[in-house]
Structures are given as C-alpha cells and as structure tokens.
Design an enzyme around this catalytic site. Structure first.
Site, PDB file in Angstrom:
ATOM      1  N   GLU A   3       1.319  -0.699  -5.067  1.00  0.00           N
ATOM      2  CA  GLU A   3       0.316   0.310  -5.425  1.00  0.00           C
ATOM      3  C   GLU A   3       1.055   1.617  -5.716  1.00  0.00           C
ATOM      4  OE1 GLU A   3      -3.585   2.499  -3.441  1.00  0.00           O
ATOM      5  OE2 GLU A   3      -1.749   2.251  -2.282  1.00  0.00           O
ATOM      6  N   ASP A   8       0.827  -1.196   0.000  1.00  0.00           N
ATOM      7  CA  ASP A   8       0.000   0.000   0.000  1.00  0.00           C
ATOM      8  C   ASP A   8       0.868   1.255   0.000  1.00  0.00           C
ATOM      9  OD1 ASP A   8      -2.785   1.218   0.553  1.00  0.00           O
ATOM     10  OD2 ASP A   8      -1.554   2.093   2.146  1.00  0.00           O
TER      11      ASP A   8
END
Length: 551
Positions: free
Chosen positions: A270, A201
């Site tokens: 990401e 993330d």
C-alpha cells in the site's frame, strides 16, 4: 495461472473480517464466518482473498494496532480456525493474502511496553524516540494523519515517541537492525503457516528521517488527497521526512529475499506518498522488490475518463517491468457506488465500474460488497466507531460507512449477518441489495460480476496484455489490450447519456491498420450494450461497456 505468477492479473477479493459474517452471534464477523462464506467467494471467480487484520489487538484502530503479530484476537477465533481457513481456501484453489502492519504496533505490544521503560533496555531503540527541543516541545513539526502532533511524551524516558497514526500506534524504528530482523521473523511465521502473500499496510511509513528535519509547508492550492483535504492539517505539509525515505527500498529487498524462499508467495504494497505513482514504480522495479503495489489514485472523488486515463498512463510510463494493482474501493474510503455515483444508485453504473476495473492492466483488488453494488451507509455520530471520523466530524465522517456488515438475506435478522446486534448498523437499502435477492435476479450486479470474471479468465489478453489508450469523446474511456497473439478494443461510457465512438480513431493508434475490422463482439459476460451501425460508429448507451476483438 502458474504457481509462481498466479498474481499477475489476479483478482484479489478484500475481506474485512469484522463485517463479512458473524458465526457466534456476538455482532462481529470472525474467521469461522469467512470459512462459512468461502464457497460463495469461490463462486465469484476471484483468485485470492486479502483478509484485513485479525491479529491480537486492543482494536483502537480495528486491528491495525497489533499487540501480538503471531496470535489471533479471540474476537475473530483461534489459530485452529485460521488453519482451517487456509486449508479450505486452498482446496477451493483460492490464495490467502493477509495484512501485515509493519510500520507501527499497538502501544500494548510487549515490544513497546519494554521500550518505553528506559533508554537502556534491550528494546530501547526498537521505536522512534527523540529528545524534546530545549523548550520541551516536540522534536519537529510532523503531524499525525488522524489529527494533531505526531509526537507523544513518555515521562519514563523523558522523550517523545513518533506516531504517524493514533497516539496508541507508536512507530517502529526501522533504522534498528534487530527490529528489522524481528519484523522479518514475524512475516516468516505466517509463511510457514501457509499464507500465499501479504498486503503491506502503510509500507511507506517504515522509515523516518534520522535528522528529524521539519516537513516543508504545502501551498493551499495543493492540499488535497484521500482524507487529507483542507479540513485535515496533515494536508498542510509535504511529507518528505516522516515517510517514503530512501532506506525503505533496502528493507523491501530484505523482505523480498525472505519471500523468495517460499515460491508463489507475493507482496502487495500500500503506497501513500507525495508522488504515489512514482513510488509504486520504484517499489516494484526488477525482481528483488515488491511483486506489486497500489495507491489511492483511483480511490479519490475524481471520476472522469480523462482522470483515469491520465493516472494509468502516468504509471505505465514509469513502471517498466514493475507491476501495478488497481482498486476503486476498500475499507478506507467511501464506497465507490456512492463516491463515483454522486449519490445516485444505478446498477448499470456499478456493473460498468466493475468491468472497467477488471479490464485495466495489472492485478485487481475488489472490496467485499462491490459485487453487490453496495452504497455508502449513513452513520450517525452516536453510531461512529472509527476514531478518524470521531476526530474530524462533521467535515469528514470517517470510514464506518464503507465497513458495515455484508447483507446476505433480505428478510433474515440483521440481513443474515448475525443473530446479535452488529457492531455497525446495516441500512435497510443494503438489505434490499442482499445476496439472496441478487441471486434470484439474472440481471443483478452480482451475476454481472460473476459472469464477467468467468469470461475474463478465458481472455489472456485482459490478464497479461499491454494497454494503450485511444482518444475518444470526453465521457468515453477507450483503450486496447494486446499481446503478440491478440488485440481487443475496450470501451466504457462513464456518462448517463448515450455516447458514440468512431472506429476511425483506432487508425490513429499504433499497430492498428487504417482499415479497422472488428472480430468477435463479446456479449457472454452480460455487460455488452453497445451497437455498431453502418457509419463505423459504436453507440454506447448510458454506462455501457463494449469489448471486441481487433482483426
């Protein structure tokens, strides 16, 4: 797929654990709920599950604010539950990928509790601290994605700490070697538990500019992006200095060196930057960085054959030996059936979108509920849970509408998700799209999804082949997938009107003879609706998909 390369072209099904299945009727999904639905997920013919955070957390950002990287939040269960989940998934030949939120923690993490006490404690440099300006104001002009200044005052240190997200999510200082090692140790903890990979993330946010230079202003006509439109001041800057710093590549290489000690384990980054496609290419180059990366380019409101082609071609031109991962939906954006369906519910559109996504070159992330064609759920302000939506209401309604619980049974209490009151409401229209309803309908989105992925597993050219786009009418996305053994023509009609593709256009693309002959036309996946007439035109009804071997 082989042990080490299973991820190349793999289908990764994203589970948002709060909303998949509630096993103890407290209204929140949990690990035992995932275990209960593993057979269902296996039936979809996916290769892996990516599970959003289930770690201990005060849940200010629903698990993306971690207070203990090595413990399960009691809301989701126990470590024994996670071990059971891993074991059952592996028996079903499903890989498990877990989220790792490396750039920031919760302000309730023990590291931050210590770091904030003084400028001299052992973890004083583990977070991004900075002195105020002479007038006491914040060190620079950096903004937080969730609104306002990215700096928060800490009276005990007489300094500000950086938070690129909520003020309860302080940013770690990756310039500190001890911190980097501690992060890697946490990652290895889960590798030893048997996970097959990590979705990283906000990986672009690990490093910040040590000189704390101001971000330059962005012209009004360039203020766009996922959730960062003109109603969010975050869009007013080029974010050159608070993320995507050059040192990030060095840390990625450290991380990859660790991952390589566990054969078959993978990393999926990401990426969100000023040029996300270029960053995806940079972060996946060679064999010592990320295995694959995805960005938000296909998670926007832009929906046209030209935009999809431009996005994929731009990445293909720069990624070299890197590997992409594509997604058209996830837990951060409006559901694709609504976003690209423009508010109209159309099962043919959803079937086509799933087939289109699964036909692109790269690995694929598919968000829970996309196999049902779920639409964005309407959420009233009083029902909102998402701090992003609460802060920016009504211009941006937040992410709750795509996070509502999965509907399993049309007539069961809470659509079969829970016997208790769910943490977000389940709209009646979702109950009508429940799994049990679609299981009974051979023409449902669910059956189309399953059939396509079963067929795709036999088509090596769609898993590993190259991609080349072909000029076509504006509504048609046309490309071929090819390798040394085979070439396949792939067409999608993105419009609600009939479109036509002229086979003569194929002769203009490389390595295709001027006299084009189609081989097998694939219909077993249940998506084919195109026809060929004597004029060498392929007729594509509204939202049609078409696949044929090129001879």
């Amino acid at each position: 797929m082989g042990q080490v390369t299973w991820w190349r072209g793999g289908i990764i099904y994203q589970v948002y654990p709060r909303s998949l299945m509630d096993s103890n009727d407290d209204g929140v999904g949990d690990l035992q709920g995932i275990i209960a639905k593993l057979d269902y997920i296996s039936s979809l013919n996916v290769d892996a599950i990516w599970i959003s955070p289930f770690f201990k957390s005060p849940m200010k950002d629903f698990g993306y604010d971690i207070s203990d990287y090595r413990d399960i939040d009691p809301m989701f269960g126990t470590m024994a539950d996670f071990d059971e989940l891993i074991n059952k998934a592996h028996r079903l030949d499903i890989k498990i990928i877990i989220d790792q939120v490396l750039s920031h923690t919760s302000d309730q993490h023990a590291w931050f509790e210590e770091s904030r006490q003084s400028r001299t404690n052992p973890k004083a440099d583990w977070y991004a601290w900075a002195d105020p300006k002479d007038d006491g104001s914040a060190p620079n002009n950096w903004l937080a994605i969730f609104g306002g200044c990215a700096w928060e005052w800490e009276p005990r240190r007489q300094q500000y700490y950086l938070h690129n997200f909520l003020k309860s999510q302080p940013d770690l200082n990756f310039h500190c070697a001890d911190l980097r090692q501690a992060v890697l140790d946490n990652v290895e903890f889960w590798l030893k538990k048997g996970v097959d990979g990590f979705r990283l993330d906000a990986i672009t946010f690990c490093y910040h500019d040590e000189q704390l230079r101001d971000n330059p202003a962005k012209p009004k006509d360039q203020r766009q992006g996922r959730g960062f439109s003109e109603d969010n001041p975050y869009a007013y800057q080029y974010h050159y200095y608070n993320n995507t710093r050059p040192q990030t590549v060095g840390f990625i290489e450290q991380l990859r060196a660790l991952i390589n000690r566990y054969p078959g384990a993978v990393t999926l980054g990401e990426v969100s930057s000023e040029d996300s496609l270029a960053t995806m290419a940079e972060y996946t180059q060679g064999d010592d960085r990320l295995h694959m990366a995805y960005s938000f380019e296909l998670l926007t409101d832009d929906f046209s054959a030209a935009y999809i082609r431009q996005t994929v071609e731009e990445l293909e031109a720069s990624i070299g030996d890197g590997w992409p991962c594509w997604a058209i939906g996830n837990h951060d954006v409006q559901r694709v059936a609504s976003r690209w369906g423009k508010g109209e519910t159309n099962t043919d559109l959803v079937k086509m979108l799933n087939g289109m996504l699964f036909s692109l070159r790269g690995s694929i992330c598919s968000y829970q509920g996309e196999e049902l064609g779920l639409t964005e759920a309407p959420i009233e302000f009083e029902q909102l849970q998402d701090p992003f939506g609460i802060a920016f209401w009504p211009m941006f309604k937040g992410r709750d509408g795509c996070r509502t619980p999965m509907p399993w049974s049309k007539t069961a209490t809470q659509a079969g998700f829970s016997q208790g009151q769910p943490w977000l409401p389940i709209p009646p229209e979702h109950a009508n799209q429940a799994v049990d309803v679609q299981e009974m309908d051979p023409h449902s989105v669910l059956h189309s999804y399953r059939h396509f992925l079963a067929w795709r597993k036999k088509q090596t050219v769609l898993i590993e082949g190259d991609i080349e786009f072909i000029d076509a009418p504006p509504a048609v996305l046309a490309f071929k997938r090819y390798n040394t053994d085979k070439a396949m023509l792939v067409l999608f009609n993105l419009a609600a009107e009939t479109a036509y593709f002229d086979l003569d256009a194929l002769a203009l693309s490389s390595d295709v003879p001027s006299s084009v002959t189609l081989g097998d036309i694939h219909s077993e996946h249940g998506l084919l609706t195109g026809e060929i007439d004597g004029s060498k035109q392929i007729e594509l009804p509204p939202f049609a998909s078409f696949f044929a071997d090129l001879l």
